[in-house]
Design a protein around this motif. Structure first.
Motif, PDB file in Angstrom:
ATOM      1  N   ARG A 609      31.960  34.106 -11.834  1.00  0.00           N
ATOM      2  CA  ARG A 609      31.611  35.147 -11.699  1.00  0.00           C
ATOM      3  C   ARG A 609      32.575  35.966 -12.607  1.00  0.00           C
ATOM      4  NH1 ARG A 609      28.687  35.652  -6.012  1.00  0.00           N
ATOM      5  NH2 ARG A 609      27.037  34.507  -6.680  1.00  0.00           N
ATOM      6  N   ARG A 613      30.736  38.341 -16.693  1.00  0.00           N
ATOM      7  CA  ARG A 613      31.643  39.160 -16.759  1.00  0.00           C
ATOM      8  C   ARG A 613      32.415  39.509 -17.618  1.00  0.00           C
ATOM      9  NH1 ARG A 613      31.296  40.101 -11.253  1.00  0.00           N
ATOM     10  NH2 ARG A 613      33.219  39.416 -10.852  1.00  0.00           N
ATOM     11  N   ASP A 629      25.328  38.394 -12.103  1.00  0.00           N
ATOM     12  CA  ASP A 629      26.137  37.758 -11.162  1.00  0.00           C
ATOM     13  C   ASP A 629      25.521  36.829 -10.181  1.00  0.00           C
ATOM     14  OD1 ASP A 629      28.652  38.978 -11.465  1.00  0.00           O
ATOM     15  OD2 ASP A 629      28.057  40.843 -10.126  1.00  0.00           O
TER      16      ASP A 629
END
Length: 685
Positions: A609, A613, A629
């Protein structure tokens, strides 16, 4: 006509009468010799004789025949005058090649028939074709064996032996066998006879040809490394010690610079390079017999010349079929052809695109074999810079790089830059010109470095520390590196392999399984071997994509060819001395034996995750929304595709981008049994 040539003409006619009145009478009665004598009596030193009368038994014919016979008998004993320019050139040729007296006589007759209408007309008369009008049309310069024997007072058997395929006149290509017992001087011999000057250097140049020049230098062949230096050392020692039977084979695919290297090698050693048997009269293409004769002649002449290097291009054309076990398929005497290689007095370079066609007997007689690989990018870059300077073009580093990335031979790079120079254009024109020819050569015209996904260690996830692994491999300096890179599509397997190759300073040879799979029996195995050899000769990093198609578990094979292609891959993997990587989306389907041949096995995983990002921010230059997410198995490949889509649509809305990423993720094979759509953030934690 020069007095000496008149003397020779008289000698030839006198030979017809040399066996007595009865033989002379048959020539007079059964051919058109009487018409020829009437027309050319002044050349024989005769007063005007009556025109032939109708009827062979006419009294006038008998009188003229007997008068000519008596005259020829008296003239036969006269000494020859000073040699003509033609005779001096023929004498030089006979001395240069080492011809005996009889061979020189035959050569002199054939040459005179070729260059002089009076001698040609005499041969027409002997075959009852003496019609004055025929002298105005293009001549057939062949002389029949029977007439050669008659005009030189030889038996046909003796003349036939002196014109056999392994006798000097024909073997050296000085005289050509035109079949049906017809013979004529070769084109080079005729050019010597017609040459305005008789200086030996000029005549020798006619026989051997003019050396080829090349704009390339020794540095342009640095990819040959120690092999090139070894070839130069052998030649230098051979010249110094006057060693015989020194042969070097230059082989490789077309366009790799073999012919240019021959000229460069000769220039480096201060040798006179002669390309043997490449053309005949007026640039016509020589046949095999003419090329063999030219080589035999060049070898003979080279024994009298110093610092000479013979070059035989397209050597397979000369030797093909000679080593065939079936005698009916052989082209040329095997012993004779082998002796051409074994006994040559001067070093010889044999150039071939297909060395296997030379035959084992010829290959065994090679002193050294030098293979020419396809040029790597650094070598092409050097050639680009030198060619640009030669053609007056100023190229930036980017221009040089763009041209060097084309998989083009040196000559084609030069032609492309020349086209750009002629048009007063730049790199784009050179690229276009070079690519246009690459297409018809069936070679990929696009840059080897077409856009590829970049590798960033921060945006890659694997069960190994990729930065640490890369540093260890680079520091080791080893090239016998093998890797299996497995994982879902888009996780960066190929990008990492290219990144590692760049860190190792190696060019990349990249192959898909679909590039290698062939429809014919044995074709796939041959393609596998070819790509391994290509990588080895280039010292490149070899990458196999979709390797599971080539290394599928043999336990599941249903056909023998499936086993054979896996065995071929395993054999080459075992002995390949340079780095290679196999990428696969299905690591579990690989043959167990393949796993033992990989030094490193790395499994690539979807992004975490935090990585997703960071990559969203890096790719789109905006903050990622919380919905990102919920996408649990994103890959760098998903981001690359969505970025390209956004460039087309112009849509930079974060929700649109996340939705597009979800669509890409759901469309992959590993999306099976995964929920479609967004998951609540709490359930994805």
């Amino acid at each position: 006509m020069h007095p000496f040539e008149r003397h020779m003409l008289t000698c030839y006619v006198a030979a017809l009468a040399g066996e007595g009145e009865e033989v002379w009478a048959r020539w007079w009665r059964n051919t058109e010799v009487s018409q020829w004598v009437h027309r050319h009596h002044h050349l024989l030193g005769l007063r005007r004789i009556p025109a032939p009368e109708d009827g062979v038994d006419a009294p006038g014919n008998f009188a003229a025949r007997d008068a000519v016979f008596t005259h020829l008998a008296r003239r036969r004993s006269k000494a020859a005058p000073q040699p003509s320019a033609l005779e001096r050139k023929l004498a030089w040729l006979g001395e240069e090649v080492g011809l005996g007296t009889l061979d020189r006589s035959i050569l002199g007759l054939l040459v005179r028939v070729s260059v002089s209408v009076e001698f040609y007309a005499l041969c027409l008369a002997l075959t009852s074709h003496f019609i004055p009008e025929r002298l105005l049309v293009p001549r057939q310069e062949e002389v029949n064996l029977r007439n050669i024997a008659a005009l030189l007072a030889l038996s046909p058997a003796v003349a036939s032996r002196r014109l056999g395929p392994e006798a000097p006149l024909v073997m050296f290509g000085i005289v050509e066998d035109r079949r049906d017992n017809d013979f004529a001087p070769s084109a080079s011999t005729t050019r010597i006879a017609r040459a305005p000057h008789g200086a030996p250097d000029k005549l020798r140049q006619i026989l051997l040809g003019i050396p080829k020049a090349t704009a390339l230098s020794w540095e342009d062949f640095s990819q040959l490394g120690e092999d090139g230096e070894m070839a130069a050392a052998i030649l230098e020692a051979a010249i110094k010690r006057k060693a015989r039977g020194i042969n070097i084979l230059l082989h490789g695919t077309p366009g790799t610079g073999k012919s240019a290297f021959a000229s460069v090698l000769a220039a480096r050693l201060g040798l006179h390079a002669l390309f043997v048997g490449e053309s005949v009269n007026a640039g016509e293409e020589p046949d095999r017999q003419q090329r063999v004769g030219a080589l035999a002649l060049a070898q003979k002449l080279s024994s009298r010349m110093e610092r000479l290097l013979l070059v035989v291009d397209e050597a397979e054309d000369i030797f093909v079929g000679v080593d065939d076990s079936r005698g009916a398929d052989r082209r040329g005497a095997k012993v004779f052809m082998n002796n051409l290689v074994e006994g040559n007095p001067s070093p010889t370079l044999f150039i071939s695109n297909h060395p296997g066609r030379l035959g084992q007997a010829v290959l065994r007689r090679m002193t050294y074999a030098l293979e020419f690989p396809n040029l790597d990018r650094s070598a092409r870059a050097r050639i680009v810079r030198r060619a640009a300077t030669r053609h007056g073009l100023a190229l930036s580093q980017g221009d040089v790089h763009a041209l060097a990335c084309l998989d083009a031979p040196p000559a084609l790079i030069d032609h492309g830059l020349r086209a750009a120079s002629l048009c007063d254009a730049g790199t784009a024109a050179a690229l276009r010109a070079t690519s246009s020819v690459l297409k018809v050569m069936d070679r990929r015209p696009v840059s080897r470095e077409s856009p590829k996904a970049e590798f960033h260690a921060a945006f890659a996830c694997a069960d190994e520390d990729l930065d640490h692994l890369t540093e260890k491999v680079v520091v080791s300096g080893r090239t016998d590196i093998s890797m299996c890179l497995s994982g879902p599509p888009g996780t960066g397997k190929s990008a990492y392999a290219r990144h590692l190759a760049g860190r190792m300073g190696l060019e990349v040879v990249e192959k898909r399984a679909s590039d290698l799979l062939g429809m014919y029996v044995g074709q796939t195995e041959q393609n596998i071997a070819t790509c391994f050899r290509e990588a080895e000769t280039k010292r490149a990093f070899l990458i196999f994509e979709e390797a599971d198609s080539l290394l599928r578990d043999r336990a599941t094979a249903r056909h023998s060819w499936e086993l054979q292609q896996v065995n071929e891959m395993l054999t080459w993997m075992e002995r390949h001395p340079f780095p290679f990587a196999c990428t696969t989306n299905f690591g579990v389907s690989l043959d167990p034996a393949a796993a033992r041949r990989f030094l490193f096995k790395v499994k690539f995983l979807p992004l975490g995750r935090a990585q997703a990002r960071a990559l969203f921010r890096h790719t789109f230059s905006i903050a990622p929304p919380l919905r990102l997410d919920t996408l649990s198995v994103l890959t760098p490949g998903d981001f690359a595709l969505v970025a390209r889509k956004a460039e087309v649509t112009g849509d930079r809305d974060p929700d649109f981008l996340v939705q597009a990423l979800a669509a890409e993720m759901e469309g992959r094979p590993d999306a099976v049994n995964r929920p479609i759509g967004f998951l609540p953030i709490s359930s994805a934690q």
